[in-house]
Design an enzyme around this catalytic site. Structure first.
Site, PDB file in Angstrom:
ATOM      1  N   CYS A 119       1.759 -35.887  -5.976  1.00 11.62           N
ATOM      2  CA  CYS A 119       0.993 -36.304  -4.804  1.00 11.62           C
ATOM      3  C   CYS A 119       1.853 -36.614  -3.581  1.00 11.62           C
ATOM      4  CB  CYS A 119       0.125 -37.509  -5.147  1.00 11.62           C
ATOM      5  SG  CYS A 119       1.033 -39.054  -5.430  1.00 11.62           S
ATOM      6  N   GLY A 165     -10.194 -41.865 -13.377  1.00 15.50           N
ATOM      7  CA  GLY A 165     -10.810 -40.570 -13.629  1.00 15.50           C
ATOM      8  C   GLY A 165     -10.017 -39.689 -14.567  1.00 15.50           C
ATOM      9  N   CYS A 172       3.749 -43.870 -12.521  1.00 14.96           N
ATOM     10  CA  CYS A 172       2.722 -44.387 -11.632  1.00 14.96           C
ATOM     11  C   CYS A 172       1.567 -44.987 -12.440  1.00 14.96           C
ATOM     12  CB  CYS A 172       2.211 -43.282 -10.718  1.00 14.96           C
ATOM     13  SG  CYS A 172       1.046 -43.856  -9.452  1.00 14.96           S
ATOM     14  N   VAL A 227     -12.906 -36.003  -6.793  1.00 14.34           N
ATOM     15  CA  VAL A 227     -14.186 -35.947  -7.485  1.00 14.34           C
ATOM     16  C   VAL A 227     -14.161 -36.725  -8.792  1.00 14.34           C
ATOM     17  CG1 VAL A 227     -13.615 -33.761  -8.658  1.00 14.34           C
ATOM     18  CG2 VAL A 227     -16.015 -34.397  -8.298  1.00 14.34           C
ATOM     19  N   ASP A 228     -13.014 -36.763  -9.484  1.00 17.98           N
ATOM     20  CA  ASP A 228     -12.969 -37.418 -10.788  1.00 17.98           C
ATOM     21  C   ASP A 228     -13.198 -38.929 -10.682  1.00 17.98           C
ATOM     22  OD1 ASP A 228     -12.463 -34.946 -11.896  1.00 17.98           O
ATOM     23  OD2 ASP A 228     -10.295 -35.223 -11.951  1.00 17.98           O
TER      24      ASP A 228
END
Length: 371
Positions: free
Chosen positions: A214, A140, A116, A27-28
């Site tokens: 992640c 985001g 990252c 969403v960000d």
């Protein structure tokens, strides 16, 4: 003479500032793209494909997974902006995954999100932005950038929503990277962000966010290291602070400072990992008082607020992302290092983690905690 309408439209498009948005499928980043489009920017969405087809966490709905790519593409289609999926798996493997494994092998606890951001999101993504003629890249992150009073530097500040602030993960960015960065969510809260996505009818509006690394399934980094053949079990000693052998371990890679569970030893009082000695292949344990430290050295410091730091300065230091920050005196040293003297001892100051220095909302800079 007036230009034909189609030529006027072409000139207007060319005059718009192009921004590449790093799309994670969440969403960000979705709200970031929508906000920039609303503000009149020429927006291009890019997802960096960071894992090969046989990724051990490929089925997961993470930023490297197929569902994330599907969601990012759908958002860009809804917004009517171009979308590209770009393979950066080799770079991710060498600059993030190998670093992750090497740090654990050296008895340190890595922070892959910082690496990252530094090497992929504000490294390779910037290169892609150049190829597309984009002046800026946007992500985001809940953080803010602004020019210094004299206009000579780009400053990094906390996001307004302190519960979601992510400036900690951006401390290693250079002036060149920060000067081309945009963080449209920096002034917003998480609820604001979801409202933006709902208003634009984006499918990610109510998507849950993951707080895990992640690429590590179930947040089990030890299992990941083994399955990815980045670490193998190797027997060593678990010792107390006096060097007395209390038990054995299967590799220092599978331990971190402050760990209590999974030690496999019995004791009259709780014991915690207080040191990882890579040279001797030893895990050192002690009681909770042995976890407290009031001083450490930060290596490879990156100073954002100034070219060269003063001889001594006062700051609030975060020793991990979830840490609230604590007052400290910083003494910069030669070789890009700094001595950090904490005004009160802190628990589990962990080598390999980032120490980020703040004055109120301003990020002064940061470095990597050494032994």
């Amino acid at each position: 003479m007036l230009l034909p309408s189609y030529l006027r439209a072409l000139v207007m498009v060319q005059a718009r500032t192009r921004v590449v948005v790093g799309m994670s499928g969440g969403v960000d980043s979705s709200a970031t793209a929508a906000l920039l489009l609303e503000q009149g920017y020429d927006v291009v969405g890019i997802t960096l494909k960071l894992w090969p087809q046989d990724c051990v966490s490929r089925a997961e709905d993470k930023c490297c997974g197929p569902q994330a790519v599907t969601d990012a593409r759908a958002v860009c289609h809804k917004l009517g902006i171009p979308y590209y999926l770009i393979d950066e798996a080799a770079e991710f493997q060498s600059r993030v995954i190998q670093y992750f494994a090497d740090e654990y092998k050296a008895g340190r606890t890595p922070n892959p999100c910082v690496m990252c951001n530094q090497n992929l999101k504000f490294g390779r993504l910037l290169s892609r932005a150049d190829q597309l003629g984009a002046q800026y890249i946007a992500t985001g992150h809940f953080a803010r950038v602004e020019k210094s009073a004299d206009g000579a530097r780009t400053l990094l500040k906390r996001g307004r929503d302190l519960r979601k602030d992510q400036s900690y993960f951006l401390f290693s960015l250079t002036q060149k990277q920060l000067a081309r960065a945009m963080f449209p969510l920096g002034e917003k809260t998480k609820s604001d962000t979801r409202e933006v996505a709902r208003h634009c009818q984006l499918k990610t509006a109510d998507k849950e966010e993951s707080m895990e690394i992640c690429f590590v399934p179930d947040n089990d980094y030890g299992k990941f290291l083994e399955q990815a053949h980045l670490a193998e079990k190797h027997r060593g000693e678990i010792v107390d602070l006096q060097g007395q052998v209390l038990g054995h371990h299967d590799g220092i890679e599978f331990y971190t400072i402050g760990q209590r569970k999974g030690l496999g030893i019995s004791s009259a009082k709780p014991l915690y990992v207080v040191e990882l000695d890579a040279a001797a292949n030893r895990v050192v344990v002690g009681d909770d008082t042995a976890l407290d430290r009031d001083e450490f050295i930060a290596d490879r410091c990156n100073w954002i607020a100034f070219d060269s730091p003063p001889e001594k300065l006062e700051a609030s230091v975060k020793i991990r992302y979830s840490h609230p920050g604590t007052p400290a005196t910083l003494t910069p040293l030669p070789g890009g290092r700094a001595k950090v003297k904490l005004h009160s001892p802190q628990r589990a100051v962990t080598p390999g983690q980032a120490a980020v220095f703040y004055q109120d909302d301003l990020v002064l800079g940061g470095g990597w905690i050494a032994r």
